[in-house]
Structures are given as C-alpha cells and as structure tokens.
Design a protein around this motif. Sequence first.
Motif, PDB file in Angstrom:
ATOM      1  N   TRP A  71       0.833  -1.198   0.000  1.00 41.01           N
ATOM      2  CA  TRP A  71       0.000   0.000   0.000  1.00 41.01           C
ATOM      3  C   TRP A  71       0.869   1.249   0.000  1.00 41.01           C
ATOM      4  O   TRP A  71       2.079   1.185   0.230  1.00 41.01           O
ATOM      5  CB  TRP A  71      -0.957   0.004   1.194  1.00 41.01           C
ATOM      6  N   VAL A  72       0.251   2.378  -0.287  1.00 42.78           N
ATOM      7  CA  VAL A  72       0.943   3.663  -0.306  1.00 42.78           C
ATOM      8  C   VAL A  72       0.894   4.257   1.095  1.00 42.78           C
ATOM      9  O   VAL A  72      -0.169   4.321   1.724  1.00 42.78           O
ATOM     10  CB  VAL A  72       0.299   4.629  -1.311  1.00 42.78           C
ATOM     11  N   GLY A  73       2.050   4.694   1.595  1.00 42.31           N
ATOM     12  CA  GLY A  73       2.160   5.207   2.948  1.00 42.31           C
ATOM     13  C   GLY A  73       1.746   6.659   3.095  1.00 42.31           C
ATOM     14  O   GLY A  73       1.198   7.282   2.180  1.00 42.31           O
ATOM     15  N   GLY A  74       2.040   7.212   4.255  1.00 41.31           N
ATOM     16  CA  GLY A  74       1.541   8.522   4.632  1.00 41.31           C
ATOM     17  C   GLY A  74       2.093   9.693   3.849  1.00 41.31           C
ATOM     18  O   GLY A  74       1.446  10.736   3.765  1.00 41.31           O
ATOM     19  N   SER A  75       3.281   9.558   3.274  1.00 42.12           N
ATOM     20  CA  SER A  75       3.832  10.665   2.500  1.00 42.12           C
ATOM     21  C   SER A  75       3.178  10.777   1.133  1.00 42.12           C
ATOM     22  O   SER A  75       3.333  11.780   0.438  1.00 42.12           O
ATOM     23  CB  SER A  75       5.347  10.490   2.322  1.00 42.12           C
ATOM     24  N   GLY A  76       2.467   9.734   0.718  1.00 48.21           N
ATOM     25  CA  GLY A  76       1.851   9.713  -0.599  1.00 48.21           C
ATOM     26  C   GLY A  76       2.776   9.193  -1.673  1.00 48.21           C
ATOM     27  O   GLY A  76       2.356   9.007  -2.828  1.00 48.21           O
ATOM     28  N   ILE A  77       4.033   8.922  -1.334  1.00 48.93           N
ATOM     29  CA  ILE A  77       4.990   8.402  -2.303  1.00 48.93           C
ATOM     30  C   ILE A  77       5.720   7.178  -1.776  1.00 48.93           C
ATOM     31  O   ILE A  77       6.274   6.386  -2.532  1.00 48.93           O
ATOM     32  CB  ILE A  77       6.005   9.496  -2.734  1.00 48.93           C
ATOM     33  N   ASP A  78       5.713   6.975  -0.446  1.00 45.97           N
ATOM     34  CA  ASP A  78       6.404   5.814   0.125  1.00 45.97           C
ATOM     35  C   ASP A  78       5.520   4.576   0.018  1.00 45.97           C
ATOM     36  O   ASP A  78       4.303   4.631   0.184  1.00 45.97           O
ATOM     37  CB  ASP A  78       6.792   6.066   1.580  1.00 45.97           C
ATOM     38  N   PRO A 130      -3.937   8.372  13.994  1.00 43.49           N
ATOM     39  CA  PRO A 130      -3.418   8.720  15.321  1.00 43.49           C
ATOM     40  C   PRO A 130      -3.182   7.467  16.155  1.00 43.49           C
ATOM     41  O   PRO A 130      -3.788   6.413  15.915  1.00 43.49           O
ATOM     42  CB  PRO A 130      -4.550   9.570  15.916  1.00 43.49           C
ATOM     43  N   GLY A 131      -2.317   7.567  17.140  1.00 44.43           N
ATOM     44  CA  GLY A 131      -2.018   6.419  17.990  1.00 44.43           C
ATOM     45  C   GLY A 131      -3.201   5.943  18.794  1.00 44.43           C
ATOM     46  O   GLY A 131      -3.281   4.774  19.174  1.00 44.43           O
ATOM     47  N   ASP A 173      -6.236   5.727  17.712  1.00 43.54           N
ATOM     48  CA  ASP A 173      -7.167   4.994  16.842  1.00 43.54           C
ATOM     49  C   ASP A 173      -6.399   4.625  15.573  1.00 43.54           C
ATOM     50  O   ASP A 173      -6.639   5.150  14.496  1.00 43.54           O
ATOM     51  CB  ASP A 173      -8.386   5.851  16.509  1.00 43.54           C
ATOM     52  N   SER A 174      -5.450   3.705  15.720  1.00 50.33           N
ATOM     53  CA  SER A 174      -4.407   3.522  14.709  1.00 50.33           C
ATOM     54  C   SER A 174      -4.712   2.484  13.640  1.00 50.33           C
ATOM     55  O   SER A 174      -3.932   2.326  12.700  1.00 50.33           O
ATOM     56  CB  SER A 174      -3.088   3.136  15.399  1.00 50.33           C
ATOM     57  N   GLU A 175      -5.813   1.764  13.746  1.00 47.62           N
ATOM     58  CA  GLU A 175      -6.051   0.666  12.815  1.00 47.62           C
ATOM     59  C   GLU A 175      -6.532   1.179  11.457  1.00 47.62           C
ATOM     60  O   GLU A 175      -7.521   1.905  11.346  1.00 47.62           O
ATOM     61  CB  GLU A 175      -7.081  -0.302  13.390  1.00 47.62           C
ATOM     62  N   VAL A 176      -5.804   0.796  10.408  1.00 48.26           N
ATOM     63  CA  VAL A 176      -6.191   1.093   9.024  1.00 48.26           C
ATOM     64  C   VAL A 176      -6.415  -0.234   8.315  1.00 48.26           C
ATOM     65  O   VAL A 176      -5.653  -1.182   8.496  1.00 48.26           O
ATOM     66  CB  VAL A 176      -5.116   1.929   8.300  1.00 48.26           C
ATOM     67  N   LEU A 201       1.905 -10.674  -5.262  1.00 43.29           N
ATOM     68  CA  LEU A 201       1.942  -9.313  -4.763  1.00 43.29           C
ATOM     69  C   LEU A 201       0.520  -8.764  -4.868  1.00 43.29           C
ATOM     70  O   LEU A 201      -0.157  -8.979  -5.872  1.00 43.29           O
ATOM     71  CB  LEU A 201       2.886  -8.443  -5.593  1.00 43.29           C
ATOM     72  N   VAL A 202       0.071  -8.054  -3.843  1.00 45.03           N
ATOM     73  CA  VAL A 202      -1.312  -7.578  -3.789  1.00 45.03           C
ATOM     74  C   VAL A 202      -1.317  -6.063  -3.604  1.00 45.03           C
ATOM     75  O   VAL A 202      -0.871  -5.557  -2.574  1.00 45.03           O
ATOM     76  CB  VAL A 202      -2.082  -8.245  -2.632  1.00 45.03           C
ATOM     77  N   MET A 203      -1.804  -5.342  -4.599  1.00 45.95           N
ATOM     78  CA  MET A 203      -1.956  -3.895  -4.455  1.00 45.95           C
ATOM     79  C   MET A 203      -3.238  -3.618  -3.694  1.00 45.95           C
ATOM     80  O   MET A 203      -4.315  -4.085  -4.077  1.00 45.95           O
ATOM     81  CB  MET A 203      -1.991  -3.214  -5.829  1.00 45.95           C
ATOM     82  N   CYS A 204      -3.108  -2.852  -2.614  1.00 47.10           N
ATOM     83  CA  CYS A 204      -4.253  -2.568  -1.746  1.00 47.10           C
ATOM     84  C   CYS A 204      -4.493  -1.064  -1.673  1.00 47.10           C
ATOM     85  O   CYS A 204      -3.592  -0.263  -1.914  1.00 47.10           O
ATOM     86  CB  CYS A 204      -3.982  -3.081  -0.332  1.00 47.10           C
ATOM     87  N   ASP A 205      -5.717  -0.690  -1.322  1.00 46.38           N
ATOM     88  CA  ASP A 205      -5.940   0.677  -0.883  1.00 46.38           C
ATOM     89  C   ASP A 205      -6.448   0.664   0.554  1.00 46.38           C
ATOM     90  O   ASP A 205      -6.672  -0.403   1.129  1.00 46.38           O
ATOM     91  CB  ASP A 205      -6.826   1.480  -1.842  1.00 46.38           C
ATOM     92  N   THR A 206      -6.609   1.843   1.150  1.00 41.06           N
ATOM     93  CA  THR A 206      -6.662   1.946   2.607  1.00 41.06           C
ATOM     94  C   THR A 206      -7.925   2.641   3.096  1.00 41.06           C
ATOM     95  O   THR A 206      -8.337   3.672   2.547  1.00 41.06           O
ATOM     96  CB  THR A 206      -5.423   2.715   3.092  1.00 41.06           C
ATOM     97  N   TYR A 207      -8.521   2.093   4.178  1.00 40.86           N
ATOM     98  CA  TYR A 207      -9.800   2.568   4.689  1.00 40.86           C
ATOM     99  C   TYR A 207      -9.807   2.578   6.221  1.00 40.86           C
ATOM    100  O   TYR A 207      -9.024   1.880   6.865  1.00 40.86           O
ATOM    101  CB  TYR A 207     -10.936   1.664   4.192  1.00 40.86           C
ATOM    102  N   THR A 208     -10.718   3.368   6.761  1.00 38.33           N
ATOM    103  CA  THR A 208     -10.970   3.324   8.196  1.00 38.33           C
ATOM    104  C   THR A 208     -11.749   2.046   8.509  1.00 38.33           C
ATOM    105  O   THR A 208     -12.333   1.426   7.608  1.00 38.33           O
ATOM    106  CB  THR A 208     -11.797   4.538   8.647  1.00 38.33           C
ATOM    107  N   PRO A 209     -11.808   1.641   9.779  1.00 35.06           N
ATOM    108  CA  PRO A 209     -12.628   0.476  10.134  1.00 35.06           C
ATOM    109  C   PRO A 209     -14.097   0.636   9.753  1.00 35.06           C
ATOM    110  O   PRO A 209     -14.806  -0.355   9.546  1.00 35.06           O
ATOM    111  CB  PRO A 209     -12.450   0.374  11.648  1.00 35.06           C
ATOM    112  N   ALA A 210     -14.560   1.890   9.614  1.00 32.39           N
ATOM    113  CA  ALA A 210     -15.944   2.141   9.216  1.00 32.39           C
ATOM    114  C   ALA A 210     -16.146   2.053   7.708  1.00 32.39           C
ATOM    115  O   ALA A 210     -17.265   2.195   7.213  1.00 32.39           O
ATOM    116  CB  ALA A 210     -16.390   3.509   9.718  1.00 32.39           C
ATOM    117  N   GLY A 211     -15.049   1.851   6.970  1.00 34.67           N
ATOM    118  CA  GLY A 211     -15.167   1.693   5.528  1.00 34.67           C
ATOM    119  C   GLY A 211     -14.997   2.962   4.722  1.00 34.67           C
ATOM    120  O   GLY A 211     -15.245   2.971   3.512  1.00 34.67           O
ATOM    121  N   GLU A 212     -14.516   4.043   5.352  1.00 34.59           N
ATOM    122  CA  GLU A 212     -14.272   5.296   4.644  1.00 34.59           C
ATOM    123  C   GLU A 212     -12.823   5.346   4.152  1.00 34.59           C
ATOM    124  O   GLU A 212     -11.906   5.004   4.911  1.00 34.59           O
ATOM    125  CB  GLU A 212     -14.535   6.491   5.567  1.00 34.59           C
TER     126      GLU A 212
END
Length: 429
Positions: A82-89, A121-122, A124-127, A146-157
């Motif tokens: 997945w793509v990390g917090g910097s948007g490029i890592d 945030p620490g 509520d850190s689960e993505v 290899l699995v390309m993923c995208d990232t969501y909150t536990p609520a699905g946002e």
Amino acid sequence: MAQAVVPAMQCQVGAKASIRARPAAAGSGGRVWGVRRTGRGTSGLKVRAVSTATTGVVPRLDHLLNMDTKPYTDKIIAEYIWVGGSGIDLRSKSRTISKPVEDPSELPKWNYDGSSTGQAPGTDSEVILYPQAIFKDPFRGGNNILVMCDTYTPAGEPIPTNKRHKAAQIFSDPKVVEQVPWFGIEQEYTLMQKDVSWPLGWPVGGYPGPQGPYYCAVGADKSFGRDISDAHYKACLYAGINISGTNGEVMPGQWEYQVGPSVGIEAGDHIWISRYLLERITEQAGVVLTLDPKPIQGDWNGAGCHTNYSTKSMREAGGFEVIKKAILNLSLRHDLHISAYGEGNERRLTGLHETASIDTFSWGVANRGCSIRVGRDTEAQGKGYLEDRRPASNMDPYVVTGLLAETTILWEPSLEAEALAAKKLALKV
C-alpha cells in the motif's frame, strides 16, 4: 587502498547457481566483503545481488530463499502493498494464504498500524487494507503473489492518502467507461550511491562530463545501472505488469521505463507495483532509488513521469479535433493539475531541459518544451493521443490518470472560458 564494490543486479535465465566474493572497503568492524550471490528461484529467474556481510553468512540463506514449497504445501505468501503517509512511500507486509488465488475478491481484508506510517493517530491507529489487484511475485516465485491494496478506516471510509478510491470512481463513470481511456506512462528515476547520496557512476563529490553522451548510451563510461534496469524489466514482465520498454536517460545514472497502454485504474496499479519492484531490486543491489524530480541542481535534466493519454474518440477518425478540445480543457485547469502533479515539480518545470515553465500552459506538435505535446503521427493521421509532460517522477498515478479523465471527459468549461482559451492557444475547435 581498499577498493569499493559497485553494486550490481542481473536477471538471467538457465544458469547454475554460483557464489563469488571480493573484498570491499574495510569498515570499523573488520573486513567486509562484497558478495555476488546467484541462484535460481522457483520463478526460473536467476538473480545476482550484491550485499555486504561478514564472510559465510549471506550465502547460507540461498537454499531457503530459493526453496520451492509447492511439493509440500498448498499455502502461498501474499505480499500486501500500500501507499504510505507521505503519498509516495510504499509499505508492505506478508501474509500466508491457504491456497492459490486468482482474484482479489478471494483475499481477506487486513489491517496495519497507521500511526507508524503517518496515516492514523495512535489512539485509533487501525487502518484496513482492501485487496484490489494481484500480480505474480518474481522474488518468491511459485504461486506467491503481490497484492496492491488501498486503505480505509474500520468504518469503511477511504483515508485521505487513499487516492485510488477517487480514481476508481472516475473510471467507473459511464461516460468514462464509454471512452476507454488509455494511458502510457513514462516513469523516470535516478539511482543513487547508498552512502554518499550522489548519482550512480558519478565521481564522489564531483561531476561527470556534460550531458549528451549518456542518453540511450552503451559503455562503462556512459551507462550506469543497466543491470538494475534489466532486472526490473524482467521482474515486471514476470509479475504481469504491462511494461513496454526501457532506456537510459539524459542525465547519467538516470533511467526510464514505460508502462502501457493500460486502461483506466489499471494504469495506476501497474505503476505502483512497478515502483515496488524497483525499490526491492535496488534494495538488493545496495543502491538507493529516488523519484525526486530534480535530484541534482544545475545544468542537468530532471526526472518526470510523462503521461500519454487518449480516449476512444481521440483514436478514431477526426480525433485530432477531440484532442484540441481536451487541450483547451487542460489549459483552463492548469493550476489544478500542477498542484496535483508531484512535490518539488517547480524545481524541474523551469522552461529548460525539455520542460515548459510551471507558470504557463502551452502545447505544440513535436515540441518537448511544451506542457502538452502532440506527436507528428497524430497530426498527420488526424487522430491519436496527447502527451502531458507536466507530471513529476514522484507523481501519484491514480491522481494524474483520474484527473486527466475527469478534465477531458467529465468536466465542461463555460463557452466564454473556452472561447478565450481557444484564442489564447490559437486553437480552432
């Protein structure tokens, strides 16, 4: 005087495993060796990597790293990416799956600590990772993936750094689907010496001769990092990435590969996984990959990610008129596109070194100093594609491809704005 080892990486087919070692620069902890390690994995690709370790440690791992597990278990390893917090890592971690899979829908969602990647945030850190695309794993071979993923909150946002979600919405719009948008993306990158942050092949603390002899060049004094480029090429082919070519670039130590034509959201998936493969290969080779759009200041070319683009209407008879209309729309949203086309791009888009000025939109036929270039063949045939030369090497392909489709297919300017842009750009549409 100790002799430094220049890291190398090659993929070849059908050769026996071998181990060679030679002395490298001595460190404070005793003698260090540059170990050339070769061996055949279950993929059939022979990989030669250079690493530094005390004698006898790294070669012992070859048997386990190249072990074929298929005769003993149906389980496979899935590398979730997945793509990390910097948007490029890029980030990744491994998971055992009970049997081989063919579609992302067969894979479970997973989670990670978003507070450690700058994405939560620490408190509520689960993505949550949603599997979106599968590729064969050229490092582990076999049925591993290899699995390309995208990232969501536990609520699905979708979380803010999930750029794939919006792009997928754009590409699923019926108007966009009807136009079958094609993308051919030219990813430039620079290879850096690990310990000195200076381009591969450059004298430490100094400069090579001026640009000119390095583009698409051959020879030990002009081409630096070909093993890495070739290894990456084969790894992409093995993985199922639609890589269409590669070449040495204008600045020594800089390379380019092209991915496409890819349709819609697939373009972003393929570029991100191709970047992951390149990161892994340079990691093994002991070389640092940078996607900085201007890694060396001065009279040196920067690194871009030129994006070739067409729609069904552009590719059919009379398509040049559709391309002109698309150019008008792009001119009216120039600032929006520039703001989304990569960090540090202002250091690259100066109007020099085959770029247009970041402040001015322009277009031209066969002109690499313009924002948008149209090829001679497109002009002659009256149909084809356009090349957006503005994206930086570190751009997010989901953002760029989605924005191109949105601006040229879904967005409509006012007639007054269109008329003023047409007059300014000398376009008749």
